[in-house]
Design an enzyme around this catalytic site. Structure first.
Site, PDB file in Angstrom:
ATOM      1  N   TYR A  23       0.646  -1.276  -0.026  1.00 38.87           N
ATOM      2  CA  TYR A  23      -0.012  -0.134   0.112  1.00 38.87           C
ATOM      3  C   TYR A  23       0.878   1.236  -0.005  1.00 38.87           C
ATOM      4  O   TYR A  23       0.701   2.273  -0.753  1.00 38.87           O
ATOM      5  CB  TYR A  23      -0.763  -0.223   1.149  1.00 38.87           C
ATOM      6  CG  TYR A  23      -1.731   1.184   1.468  1.00 38.87           C
ATOM      7  CD1 TYR A  23      -2.866   1.614   0.791  1.00 38.87           C
ATOM      8  CD2 TYR A  23      -1.052   2.306   2.462  1.00 38.87           C
ATOM      9  CE1 TYR A  23      -3.453   2.744   1.026  1.00 38.87           C
ATOM     10  CE2 TYR A  23      -1.729   3.283   2.673  1.00 38.87           C
ATOM     11  CZ  TYR A  23      -2.829   3.921   1.976  1.00 38.87           C
ATOM     12  OH  TYR A  23      -3.499   4.984   2.076  1.00 38.87           O
TER      13      TYR A  23
ATOM     14  N   LYS B 284     -15.579   1.419   7.312  1.00 37.62           N
ATOM     15  CA  LYS B 284     -14.236   0.945   7.166  1.00 37.62           C
ATOM     16  C   LYS B 284     -14.002  -0.071   8.219  1.00 37.62           C
ATOM     17  O   LYS B 284     -12.978  -0.889   7.863  1.00 37.62           O
ATOM     18  CB  LYS B 284     -13.193   1.976   7.247  1.00 37.62           C
ATOM     19  CG  LYS B 284     -13.286   3.004   6.098  1.00 37.62           C
ATOM     20  CD  LYS B 284     -12.198   4.340   6.400  1.00 37.62           C
ATOM     21  CE  LYS B 284     -10.694   3.616   6.150  1.00 37.62           C
ATOM     22  NZ  LYS B 284      -9.887   4.614   6.290  1.00 37.62           N
TER      23      LYS B 284
END
Ligand SMILES: NC(=O)c1ccc[n+]([C@@H]2O[C@H](COP(=O)([O-])OP(=O)(O)OC[C@H]3O[C@@H](n4cnc5c(N)ncnc54)[C@H](O)[C@@H]3O)[C@@H](O)[C@H]2O)c1
Length: 334
Positions: A160, A199
Site C-alpha cells: 500500500y 471501514k
C-alpha cells in the site's frame, strides 16, 4: 466553513472514492457551502468480496451518502468501460480518493493495479479537462523512518505504502511534463472522524476504542501504547487541506497531519473522559511487523505553500466526534 474564497458554485467536481470516508465528507462540504456546485461521485461501493485478510475489497457505503443530491456513478477505477462513463464530463477539479485504502492487503498485483494503474487515467483526464487534480497519498510512504516525516525522504514498507509512493513519482514526472496542470498530492497521516464507521477494522482507533468503551469493555491496546505515537488528524482539517490545495499556484506533494504526535493511550484516556468511564486499559502483544511506532508530519511546506493550519487538537476532534461515535455504536456494518 469555506476555507478559501474560491467560488465552487457552478464548478464541475469529480470525487472518486466519494462513497468512502474522506470522499463523502468532501462531497458534503461542497454541497453544504456551494449548493450550485456540480458534484459527481465515482465509486464501486462494496460487494461482499473480501481480501485474504478477511476485510472487504472496498468500503464505500451508500449510507455515507444519504442526503447527498449530486450525481453518483457506480464504477470501478480498474475498468476502462466504467471510466468511460466519465467521458461526457469536463471537470474543473478532480479529487482522487478511490483506492485500496487497507494498508494490510499484501497482494502486490491487486494493490498496484488498483492504486497505480488507474492514476494514469485520472492524470490524462485532468490534462484533457484542464482540471486541477488533488489526490490522496499517504504517510505510509514513510514506513518507519524517524520523525518528523519530511517530503522527499520516503521508505515504504508495505505494498500500500509503495503504491502511494509510486503515485507520487508518477505525479512528479507528469507535473514536470505538464507545468500548466495543477497536480497536488496530499499525504494524509492518521485520519479520524465522522463517516469512517463503514471501514470496519480499518477505521481509526478513535472509533474502535470508543465503541469498546460504549460496550462496557476496557479499551484494548498494544503493550507500551503510551510510547506508540502517531500524528492523528481530524477529518475537518483534512477537508481544509483538500480545499486549500485547489488554489495552489504550484504542483507538489504535501504532508497533511496535525504536526503533533500523540499516543494511542491518549486516545483511550480522552475517550474515557468524554464518555465518563474509568475502565482499566487491557494490554496485549502487538502482532504486527513493520508497525509505525512514531509519526509526526513535517507540515512546514503545507503551511507555507497551501496556507494549511490544522485547527483541531486531539481533544477537540474527539469531543466533536463523540455524538457520531455514539450514533454508530451497535449499527450493523453491512
Ligand atoms: N483514512 C486515512 O487515515 C488515510 C490515510 C492516508 C491515506 N488515505 C487515503 O485517502 C483515500 C481515502 O481514504 P478513506 O479513509 O476515505 O478510505 P475509504 O476506503 O473509506 O475510501 C476509499 C473509497 O474508494 C472506493 N474504492 C476502492 N476501490 C475502488 C475501485 N477499484 N474502484 C472504485 N472505487 C473504489 C471505496 O469503495 C471507498 O469508497 C484513499 O486513497 C486512502 O488510501 C487515507
Amino acid at each position: 466553513m469555506p476555507y478559501t474564497n474560491i467560488d465552487f458554485n457552478n464548478k464541475s467536481i469529480l470525487i472518486t472514492g466519494g462513497a468512502g470516508f474522506i470522499g463523502s465528507n468532501l462531497a458534503f462540504y461542497f454541497q453544504d457551502y456551494y449548493p450550485e456546485a456540480k458534484i459527481v461521485i465515482f465509486d464501486c461501493f462494496r460487494s461482499g468480496d473480501t481480501f485474504l485478510n478477511g476485510n472487504l475489497k472496498s468500503f464505500g457505503h451508500y449510507k455515507n451518502l444519504i442526503g447527498f443530491d449530486g450525481r453518483i456513478i457506480c464504477g470501478n477505477i480498474n475498468n476502462l468501460s466504467d471510466l468511460s462513463l466519465l467521458d461526457g464530463y469536463k471537470f474543473d477539479y478532480i479529487f482522487h480518493q478511490a483506492a485500496i485504502s487497507d494498508t494490510r492487503v499484501y497482494d502486490q498485483e491487486v494493490v498496484m493495479k488498483t492504486n497505480v494503474n488507474s492514476f494514469y487515467w485520472f492524470l490524462e483526464k485532468a490534462k484533457n479537462d484542464n482540471a486541477s487534480l488533488i489526490y490522496a497519498s499517504s504517510a505510509a510512504t514513510y514506513g518507519s523512518l524517524p520523525s518528523p516525516q519530511k517530503i522527499g525522504d520516503e521508505l515504504p514498507e508495505n505494498p500500500y505504502g509503495y503504491s502511494k509512493y509510486a503515485m507520487d513519482n508518477i505525479a512528479k514526472e507528469f507535473s514536470m511534463l505538464n507545468p500548466d496542470i495543477r497536480i497536488i498530492g496530499l499525504k494524509f497521516f492518521n485520519v479520524y472522524g465522522p463517516r469512517e464507521f463503514f471501514k470496519a477494522k480499518t477505521s481509526s482507533m478513535v472509533i474502535q476504542l470508543g465503541h469498546q468503551i460504549l460496550s462496557g469493555q476496557s479499551p484494548r491496546l498494544f503493550e507500551n501504547s503510551n510510547k506508540i505515537l502517531r500524528d492523528f488528524i481530524f477529518i475537518e482539517d483534512v477537508i481544509q487541506a483538500n480545499i486549500k490545495a485547489c488554489r495552489s499556484s504550484i504542483s507538489g506533494i504535501f504532508n497533511v497531519g496535525s504536526g503533533i504526535p500523540r499516543s494511542f493511550q491518549d486516545i483511550a484516556d480522552i475517550l474515557q473522559k468524554e464518555l465518563g468511564t474509568n475502565y482499566p486499559t487491557e494490554y496485549f502483544t502487538n502482532p504486527y511487523d513493520g508497525y509505525q511506532m512514531h509519526t509526526q508530519a513535517d507540515i512546514s511546506l503545507t503551511k507555507s505553500h497551501l496556507d494549511f493550519e490544522p485547527w483541531y487538537t486531539l481533544e477537540m476532534g474527539i469531543k466533536s466526534y463523540i455524538p457520531e461515535i455514539k450514533n454508530t455504536h451497535n449499527l450493523p456494518l453491512d
